[in-house]
Design a protein around this motif. Structure first.
Motif, short mmCIF file in Angstrom:
data_model
loop_
_atom_site.label_atom_id
_atom_site.label_comp_id
_atom_site.label_asym_id
_atom_site.label_seq_id
_atom_site.Cartn_x
_atom_site.Cartn_y
_atom_site.Cartn_z
N GLY A 232 -17.83 -31.89 -33.46
CA GLY A 232 -17.23 -32.82 -34.42
C GLY A 232 -17.26 -34.22 -33.85
N LEU A 233 -17.43 -35.21 -34.71
CA LEU A 233 -17.66 -36.57 -34.27
C LEU A 233 -16.47 -37.19 -33.56
N LEU A 234 -15.25 -36.85 -33.99
CA LEU A 234 -14.06 -37.51 -33.45
C LEU A 234 -13.29 -36.63 -32.47
N ASP A 235 -13.92 -35.56 -32.01
CA ASP A 235 -13.26 -34.69 -31.04
C ASP A 235 -13.53 -35.23 -29.64
N PHE A 236 -12.53 -35.90 -29.06
CA PHE A 236 -12.65 -36.43 -27.71
C PHE A 236 -11.78 -35.64 -26.72
N SER A 237 -11.30 -34.48 -27.12
CA SER A 237 -10.44 -33.68 -26.26
C SER A 237 -11.13 -32.44 -25.71
#
Length: 866
Positions: A232-237
């Motif tokens: 996913g594009l906004l998954d930074f975790s």
């Protein structure tokens, strides 16, 4: 000059009349021989391609033809597809790869075109040659090449002698060829590039720039696809670091990191200088895409390398402009490679730009911490309105502007108080009020009259912008409560004070004159908006994902691990001879396996034969094993049909061993949505067999489970991979045959009996990476080539930097970007040994050797920065 009797060939793609002539000089005869030699080598490699020899031959021929027609711009053909042409996970090739085919095709076509004078032009006089090498440079590069050849010879000896193989791994002799070939591939093309830079120096430079920018676009797009498909594009975790299509990261490494830091400076330099709106839009898209790729590497080395490279790039480009101004060349405002450029900002305007950037960065961190993505979006629109402030606001007198700030602040305070009360009483009113304030600001901007002095208009614009700032605080308060209120209030006060100072002191405004200069105005504002987006991306990655914060917080522990690894790696060098000349190229992994600590003894595979039948000998590492630390042999397969999947395995083992068999959705080293089984294999002793005889072969059929729908969506496909691994320390299992069938009876594996050696098979170590790299470029060169090779490489690197910063190459339009790329490579190379990835080594040596020879032409109009 005599023609060969061949009629002129019709113009191709608008190039005009093409004509072939016999070679007329020794140089052209040399080019003819080089072209034929590279052609023969390329045809042999293409014919043996594991996926399809005929298809590879066809593609090779098309590339050679393109290189013949566009021989001056072969850097485009070579560099643009660089991040996309690594097919090792499908083919099983690692010693040879598609890059080698491309180099031989471009070399063959280019040299033949030069030798036969295809589309020939008169050779430029010496003073117009764009690529010139001094005698000292030639001697140094030649010495480095000889040192590397000697290191290859030592690598062969350390591997037990030279044995050719198409599918050698990291322990066999051909790994020395894999590690050393990058420099020789570049040297094979360097005479062609020298001729191209002499014939059409500006065309060659433009081709180099275009190739690197297109390469960045391709690599960044593949990174975007990977994140879209797997996380996913906004998954930074999620603990998932982007690898894109760089197969060289199958055992860790920094191939993508090195690629980004060496190509991004060229895109940014082009973005700073282009004047075409559509080119600017394309360049902006590429830069933002690359910024996303940079963030998702989660690499501290990249985060450090980019500012260390880009800041000197801007300074060097500015120095180019100042030298041009001193020589009187600034009147044309033209850069022959990158187009016209702006005058530099005055000193106070630069100070204002820095203050604006710093205030926005601080505000973004404060607002995001309490107001989340919604507060951050509201802040972004605040800054957009700020950047579009019209120049007519500074036409009234100083007293009128001060009065506008004071009265505007009071009116905005009243509007903000009423808005806050309404947001408390009516759900979602905070967002509506923010949108209304934004539209009011936009309407006032539309009503600007540049030639009129209107104090009331200044008051209205200031009031409306202060109100928009207040609604940003209200949005953050509505979303984040007390925390959002106070953090965003602090951010709003800082931005409000900054705008008041700029309105009072016009010399602080970084867009001075932008409203009167047409294209320059939109371009400057677009560059600033780009900066805002980059800052937002960084803040979102840091604040929205725990993985990046954890990475940044663990730098001290990771640094100590690196130091220990470097110390243990250098202990593998024995005696003064190895310290002086190195142990040989490609020998670190094997030395680590046999002489390093147990934690460095990773798994391995070897192809063996028994009575003429091939089998795979798969071994596990001696270190602590887990699902991420297992050594895997894999094959990319078509997505199985939904339903039960059956596996047939023919194997033998001399001791109990746990084997893990899986089908996963996986790009390179991060498996997901797996089906599979673990089987305990035991020695099979046949009755009557003598003691000490090898165990017998056992055939077993197992179910891997019910396959779900795999392969991802059509717009974000996922690769599907079958893998085998051992989960018993030090175990060995021989595999004679493996076959997998899906619910429809389709065979999913190719070459499951290994009779085509390791064709289609690939290997990976998902998370246990230290045994595969020395993790430092300088130590990598020291280990392979010794102190002699390290001294030569270091001398050439320093010479290139000196030449690009204050030597004869400093005024070439691309010199600042090449300097930044080399600095970036060196910074990332302080933490990883990138030269063991052939594509990254090829890119590095291309920039290094071109940096040693590129020079600006007289009257070229050296580069300036906006």
């Amino acid at each position: 000059m005599a023609a060969v009797g061949m009629a002129p060939v019709a113009g191709l793609m608008g190039l005009g009349e093409l004509q072939l002539r016999l070679p007329a000089s020794k140089t052209q005869w040399f080019a003819l021989m080089a072209g034929l030699a590279l052609g023969l080598l390329g045809l042999v490699l293409a014919w043996h391609h594991p996926l399809s020899g005929p298809l590879a031959l066809t593609a090779w021929g098309a590339c050679a033809l393109a290189a013949a027609v566009f021989w001056v711009k072969t850097p485009v053909l070579l560099l643009a597809p660089l991040p996309l042409i690594g097919l090792a996970p499908w083919s099983g090739w690692i010693t040879f790869e598609e890059q080698d085919l491309l180099v031989t095709a471009c070399g063959c076509g280019g040299y033949l075109a030069y030798a036969l004078q295809l589309n020939a032009r008169d050779r430029a006089p010496a003073w117009r040659h764009g690529l010139v090498y001094s005698t000292a440079t030639v001697v140094l590069v030649g010495a480095l090449a000889l040192s590397l050849l000697w290191s290859v010879k030592r690598g062969f000896a350390d591997a037990g002698g030279f044995h050719f193989g198409w599918f050698h791994g990291y322990h066999e002799a051909m790994n020395s060829v894999r590690n050393a070939k990058a420099l020789f591939l570049v040297l094979a093309l360097l005479p062609l590039w020298t001729a191209a830079a002499a014939a059409r120096p500006r065309g060659f430079s433009r081709g180099l720039l275009l190739g690197l920018v297109l390469a960045l676009a391709g690599g960044s797009a593949s990174a975007l696809w990977e994140r879209l498909a797997y996380t996913g594009l906004l998954d930074f975790s999620t603990d998932y670091r982007t690898t894109a299509l760089f197969w060289e990261m199958h055992v860790g490494g920094a191939a993508l990191d090195g690629f980004l830091v060496m190509t991004l400076p060229f895109a940014l330099l082009a973005l700073l200088r282009t004047r075409s709106p559509w080119r600017f839009a394309i360049g902006l898209g590429i830069a933002l895409l690359a910024a996303y790729a940079v963030l998702t590497t989660f690499s501290r080395g990249v985060y450090l390398a980019l500012p260390l490279g880009l800041v000197p790039m801007v300074l060097l480009a500015d120095a180019q402009r100042r030298r041009a101004a001193a020589s009187g060349a600034e009147s044309s405002h033209i850069d022959s490679t990158l187009g016209p450029v702006d005058e530099p900002l005055p000193r106070l305007a630069k100070l204002g730009a820095l203050a604006m950037a710093g205030a926005f960065g601080l505000a973004a961190m404060l607002v995001f911490g309490g107001g989340g993505y919604r507060g951050l979006l509201a802040l972004f629109f605040v800054m957009i309105i700020l950047l579009t402030m019209p120049a007519s606001l500074w036409r009234p007198s100083l007293g009128q502007r001060i009065m506008a700030v004071l009265m505007g602040g009071v009116l905005a305070l009243l509007l903000g108080g009423a808005s806050w009360a309404l947001s408390m009483a009516v759900p979602k009113a905070a967002y509506v009020l923010n949108a209304v304030a934004l539209m009011c600001c936009a309407a006032l901007r539309w009503r600007d009259e540049p030639t009129q002095t209107r104090p009331v208009y200044v008051l209205l614009v200031t009031t409306c912008w202060f109100w928009l700032l207040a609604t940003m605080v209200i949005v953050a308060d509505y979303w984040g409560g007390t925390a959002g209120r106070w953090t965003s209030l602090a951010a709003g006060l800082a931005l409000g004070g900054l705008w008041a100072a700029m309105l009072v002191e016009p010399r602080l405004w970084p867009l001075q004159g932008a409203g009167h200069r047409g294209k320059a105005g939109w371009r400057k504002r677009a560059l600033l908006v780009t900066g805002l987006l980059l800052v937002l991306s960084v803040v979102a990655a840091l604040g929205g994902g725990g993985y990046l914060r954890d990475r940044l917080a663990s730098w001290k522990e990771d640094g100590q691990t690196r130091l220990t690894h470097w110390h243990e790696s250098l202990r593998l060098l024995h005696g003064g001879r190895q310290w002086l000349f190195g142990k040989g190229t490609g020998r670190f992994v094997s030395s680590n396996l046999y002489e390093g600590p147990l934690s460095s003894r990773a798994g391995d595979y070897r192809l063996r034969t028994d009575e003429g039948e091939a089998y795979l000998a798969l071994t596990a590492g001696q270190h602590m094993l887990g699902s991420g630390e297992q050594f895997r042999v894999s094959q990319r397969i078509a997505a199985p049909s939904p339903g039960p999947v059956t596996l047939t395995l023919v194997s033998r083992t001399a001791s109990d061993a746990q084997i893990v068999l899986q089908i996963c959705e996986k790009n390179l080293i991060y498996p997901a949505d797996c089906i599979g089984t673990e089987q305990l294999l035991k020695p099979l002793r046949q009755e009557g067999s003598p003691t000490g005889s090898p165990p017998g072969w056992e055939t077993r059929q197992v179910q891997l489970g019910n396959a779900p729908a795999m392969g991802g969506d059509w717009w974000a496909p996922r690769f599907v991979t079958f893998s085998m691994a051992l989960d018993t320390q030090g175990a060995r299992v021989d595999i004679a045959r493996v076959a997998v069938q899906d619910a429809q009876g389709h065979a999913l594996l190719v070459n499951g009996d290994f009779n085509r050696e390791m064709a289609r098979w690939f290997f990976s170590s998902d998370r246990h990476h230290l045994p595969w790299h020395i993790k430092n470029v300088a130590l990598h060169v020291l280990f392979e080539q010794g102190l002699l090779g390290l001294a030569l490489m270091g001398s050439i690197y320093v010479l290139a930097l000196a030449r690009l910063s204050f030597g004869r190459g400093r005024d070439h339009p691309l010199a600042p970007a090449i300097f930044a790329a080399l600095i970036g490579f060196g910074t990332v190379g302080a933490f990883d040994s990138q030269l063991d990835a052939a594509r990254i080594g090829f890119l590095f040596f291309t920039l290094l050797l071109l940096g040693l020879g590129l020079r600006a032409l007289p009257g070229e109009g050296v580069a300036r920065v906006a």
